[in-house]
Design a protein around this motif. Structure first.
Motif, PDB file in Angstrom:
ATOM      1  N   GLY A  95       0.701  -1.010   0.093  1.00  0.00           N
ATOM      2  CA  GLY A  95       0.177   0.145   0.177  1.00  0.00           C
ATOM      3  C   GLY A  95       1.150   1.277  -0.412  1.00  0.00           C
ATOM      4  O   GLY A  95       0.924   2.203  -0.678  1.00  0.00           O
ATOM      5  N   GLU A  96       1.857   1.192   0.719  1.00  0.00           N
ATOM      6  CA  GLU A  96       2.674   2.135   0.520  1.00  0.00           C
ATOM      7  C   GLU A  96       3.549   2.424  -0.190  1.00  0.00           C
ATOM      8  O   GLU A  96       3.724   3.743  -0.805  1.00  0.00           O
ATOM      9  N   ASN A  97       3.665   1.401  -0.644  1.00  0.00           N
ATOM     10  CA  ASN A  97       4.428   1.636  -2.441  1.00  0.00           C
ATOM     11  C   ASN A  97       3.940   1.808  -3.547  1.00  0.00           C
ATOM     12  O   ASN A  97       4.172   2.859  -4.147  1.00  0.00           O
ATOM     13  N   ASP A  98       2.481   1.361  -3.194  1.00  0.00           N
ATOM     14  CA  ASP A  98       2.108   2.258  -4.554  1.00  0.00           C
ATOM     15  C   ASP A  98       1.596   3.118  -4.444  1.00  0.00           C
ATOM     16  O   ASP A  98       0.976   4.205  -5.243  1.00  0.00           O
ATOM     17  N   LYS A  99       1.339   4.162  -3.018  1.00  0.00           N
ATOM     18  CA  LYS A  99       1.131   5.919  -3.110  1.00  0.00           C
ATOM     19  C   LYS A  99       2.304   6.684  -3.792  1.00  0.00           C
ATOM     20  O   LYS A  99       2.265   6.601  -4.207  1.00  0.00           O
ATOM     21  N   ILE A 100       3.739   5.798  -3.130  1.00  0.00           N
ATOM     22  CA  ILE A 100       4.935   6.293  -3.699  1.00  0.00           C
ATOM     23  C   ILE A 100       5.105   6.817  -5.414  1.00  0.00           C
ATOM     24  O   ILE A 100       5.116   7.049  -5.931  1.00  0.00           O
ATOM     25  N   LEU A 101       4.184   5.075  -5.825  1.00  0.00           N
ATOM     26  CA  LEU A 101       4.327   4.683  -7.376  1.00  0.00           C
ATOM     27  C   LEU A 101       3.197   5.596  -7.974  1.00  0.00           C
ATOM     28  O   LEU A 101       3.771   6.840  -9.380  1.00  0.00           O
ATOM     29  N   ASP A 102       1.947   5.381  -7.312  1.00  0.00           N
ATOM     30  CA  ASP A 102       1.304   7.126  -7.718  1.00  0.00           C
ATOM     31  C   ASP A 102       1.677   8.663  -7.950  1.00  0.00           C
ATOM     32  O   ASP A 102       1.826   9.205  -8.878  1.00  0.00           O
ATOM     33  N   ARG A 103       2.394   8.730  -6.808  1.00  0.00           N
ATOM     34  CA  ARG A 103       3.413   9.925  -6.804  1.00  0.00           C
ATOM     35  C   ARG A 103       4.068  10.219  -7.553  1.00  0.00           C
ATOM     36  O   ARG A 103       4.005  11.523  -8.089  1.00  0.00           O
ATOM     37  N   SER A 104       4.741   9.494  -7.728  1.00  0.00           N
ATOM     38  CA  SER A 104       5.964   9.795  -9.007  1.00  0.00           C
ATOM     39  C   SER A 104       5.541   9.217 -10.611  1.00  0.00           C
ATOM     40  O   SER A 104       6.390  10.324 -11.467  1.00  0.00           O
ATOM     41  N   LEU A 105       4.235   8.783 -10.730  1.00  0.00           N
ATOM     42  CA  LEU A 105       3.672   9.151 -11.925  1.00  0.00           C
ATOM     43  C   LEU A 105       3.001  10.341 -12.602  1.00  0.00           C
ATOM     44  O   LEU A 105       3.528  10.855 -12.936  1.00  0.00           O
ATOM     45  N   LYS A 106       2.189  11.230 -11.330  1.00  0.00           N
ATOM     46  CA  LYS A 106       2.114  12.587 -11.414  1.00  0.00           C
ATOM     47  C   LYS A 106       3.125  13.309 -11.749  1.00  0.00           C
ATOM     48  O   LYS A 106       2.813  13.836 -12.980  1.00  0.00           O
ATOM     49  N   LEU A 107       4.627  13.186 -11.092  1.00  0.00           N
ATOM     50  CA  LEU A 107       5.637  13.916 -11.079  1.00  0.00           C
ATOM     51  C   LEU A 107       6.190  13.344 -12.587  1.00  0.00           C
ATOM     52  O   LEU A 107       6.524  14.521 -13.211  1.00  0.00           O
TER      53      LEU A 107
END
Length: 600
Positions: free
Chosen positions: A240-252
């Motif tokens: 779950g925490e890893n997915d949050k970072i992935l979503d944020r990275s994709l937005k960037l």
């Protein structure tokens, strides 16, 4: 700068990031100064090469010159010579910027560790270990980039975007003005995009810190996770925490794919303008073919600054967010007395008379009831004092107040008549050495763990003597590499008793003034306990000893015993006296005698 009632420094205004970071940059002002000079030289050479290229083009079309070939070879020779010199200046400029960047990274890490070692328990209650590890190991990368590549490219861009348009203006002022409009549009788009990227980067960095904290927690409790068969829960929480970072990275990434190409393709638009407008100037003979070639070369020169501009914007935002994160550690307030240390002769004289405790009371933050109430006693050189009590009686709290691991109020603990709250913790702990009930071993060899902190102490025991006093010599001799055997992270390769004894060995390795032993024999058997007590009472080189235990039998040989219950001293005296006057002590001693008989 003010101090609160507890003596903690409070700053009235937080120093700006620019001034804070500049203080580190100034440590390397000479390297940066030379680096700026070499960057200027590189850009000056770069903007002069197109002039000779343009001259060469014009010479090829001019058949009126008598020495046309010589002039052409001279122009080409200048291009080659300038290019070779530019290789040298460019290389040196990078060395002069990247090396200080690495040095500043080291300084930040050193300062962060120094600040972390000065922090008190309140700080660590508010900041998880994983978060601090992430800040020091991950966030520092942004600061290094800020001090290295960003600093270099900032000056490179400044010189490139000033010298290049100047040369273009000298060739054709009107054509140069046409090129200003795409640049303004680029900066407007970049400004909006970078502001959004900063918010995303700050959020992503916080999420990385949270994931680091969770990872440390999972690894620390790996045995609990396996024994309770909750690997699936741990994997789901981590995912779950890893997915949050992935979503944020994709937005960037989406923002970068919009902003950075706009910046990178600005030079293409400039070339189109130069070919379109400059072509008409060439037809009207307002420009020569060499001038148009030089202008196209300048457009190519503008390409690198614009490409670099996108990377610098991204690295700048990451660096600023990283700097803010590092300042969570570096801006932590310090007690003023911890910065003022006694001279070596004064420090050597500490604990010449006594350590005195007067009406000591302590309440943990957030607790309604006090952990200690009106504790009073003293210990002098040559004495051995014991503290006994059941679990939760306040024994460890008392120890942590004596060595000021917990912040005690003024007028309660005195060393040689001096209030310990006006003394630096380093000075106090140079006289009061504590061995805790929770031993900590570093992931190093047995010998390095024993010698840790001893440096080149002239009065240190031999390693063999120290291991003997800690009852570890025979066991260490059986280890695969004896004293060079690695004990693993936190001493994981050793048993609980071995860790306690090795920690005790470290404490006995060098002499000290007051040795405080906080329940250090809880994980050893009776025979080992008797041997260690003999070493502590009869062979330790401490001027005085304060030994804490929940077992009354451990303290039979001490001069005075303090009996604690519910955070208070309910009785004190010798072993024989307490058997007569203290029901609590007598009952505890009788129970332990019965237990020892059963074990025997």
């Amino acid at each position: 700068m003010d101090c609160n009632p507890d003596g903690i420094i409070l700053t009235t205004a937080r120093e700006s990031n620019f001034r804070f970071f500049s203080s580190y940059l100034l440590h390397h002002k000479w390297e940066y100064g030379l680096g700026i000079a070499f960057i200027f030289a590189t850009n000056w050479i770069a903007v002069n090469i197109p002039l000779y290229l343009g001259k060469s083009i014009d010479l090829l079309g001019d058949d009126t010159l008598v020495d046309q070939q010589d002039a052409l070879m001279q122009a080409i020779g200048m291009v080659i010579a300038l290019a070779l010199v530019m290789v040298v200046t460019r290389t040196v400029s990078r060395i002069l910027f990247f090396n200080p960047g690495r040095a500043i990274e080291r300084e930040f890490k050193d300062d962060a560790l120094a600040r972390l070692t000065s922090m008190q328990p309140d700080f660590y209650r508010e900041h998880e270990t994983g978060t601090l590890i992430s800040i020091v190991n991950n966030d520092i990368n942004g600061v290094r980039a800020l001090a290295g590549i960003v600093m270099l490219q900032v000056f490179n861009i400044i010189f490139a975007l000033s010298l290049t348009p100047l040369k273009m203006f000298q060739i054709s002022p009107s054509l140069t003005l046409y090129c200003i409009f795409p640049v303004l549009i680029t900066f407007a788009i970049a400004h909006k995009g970078i502001a959004y990227m900063r918010l995303m980067m700050r959020a992503r960095m916080g999420e990385l810190q949270e994931m680091s904290a969770s990872t440390v927690g999972f690894l620390s409790g790996i045995e609990v996770i396996k024994s309770n068969h909750i690997q699936g829960w741990a994997e789901t929480a981590f995912a779950g925490e890893n997915d949050k970072i992935l979503d944020r990275s994709l937005k960037l990434a989406r923002v970068r794919t919009i902003v950075l190409p706009v910046i990178a393709y600005t030079d293409r638009l400039l070339k189109v303008l130069i070919l379109g407008v400059g072509g008409s100037y060439l037809i009207n003979q307002d420009l020569s073919l060499g001038d148009l070639t030089a202008l196209l070369s300048y457009a190519a020169l503008l390409a690198m600054p614009f490409i670099s501009l996108g990377l610098v914007f991204s690295a700048w935002q990451t660096g600023i967010v990283s700097l803010e994160s590092m300042r969570r550690i570096l801006d932590q307030p310090l007690h003023p007395q911890d910065q003022q240390h006694k001279q070596a002769p004064q420090r050597e004289q500490l604990f010449s008379h006594q350590l005195r405790v007067e009406n000591l009371s302590y309440t943990y933050p957030g607790s309604a009831s006090p952990a200690l109430t009106d504790i009073s006693f003293e210990i002098k050189p040559g004495q051995t004092v014991g503290v006994v009590g059941q679990v939760g009686a306040g024994k460890s709290t008392l120890v942590n107040c004596l060595n000021r691991y917990l912040a005690v109020g003024p007028g309660q603990v005195f060393l040689d008549g001096e209030d310990v709250t006006v003394m630096s913790r380093q000075d106090l702990r140079s006289a009061v050495r504590t061995i805790t009930q929770e031993p900590f071993l570093f992931s190093d060899t047995v010998s390095e763990n024993v010698r840790f902190g001893a440096a080149d102490h002239a009065e240190a025991l031999s390693l063999e003597q120290a291991l003997h006093q800690g009852d570890m010599l025979a066991e260490v001799e059986q280890f695969p590499e004896q004293e060079q055997t690695l004990v693993g992270e936190k001493g994981i390769l050793l048993s609980g008793g071995q860790k306690q004894r090795l920690s005790l060995t470290r404490g006995l390795y060098t002499p000290c003034k007051l040795l405080v032993l906080d329940n250090v024999l809880s994980a050893v058997d009776n025979e080992t306990e008797r041997f260690l007590l003999d070493q502590i009472f009869n062979h330790a080189r401490a001027a005085a000893t304060l030994i804490v235990s929940h077992r009354a039998s451990v303290l039979e040989q001490v001069d005075t015993i303090l009996v604690m219950a519910d955070g208070k001293i309910v009785a004190q005296g010798t072993h024989a006296e307490l058997l007569e006057i203290s029901p609590e002590y007598r009952h505890s001693w009788q129970l332990q005698q019965q237990g020892d008989g059963v074990d025997a």
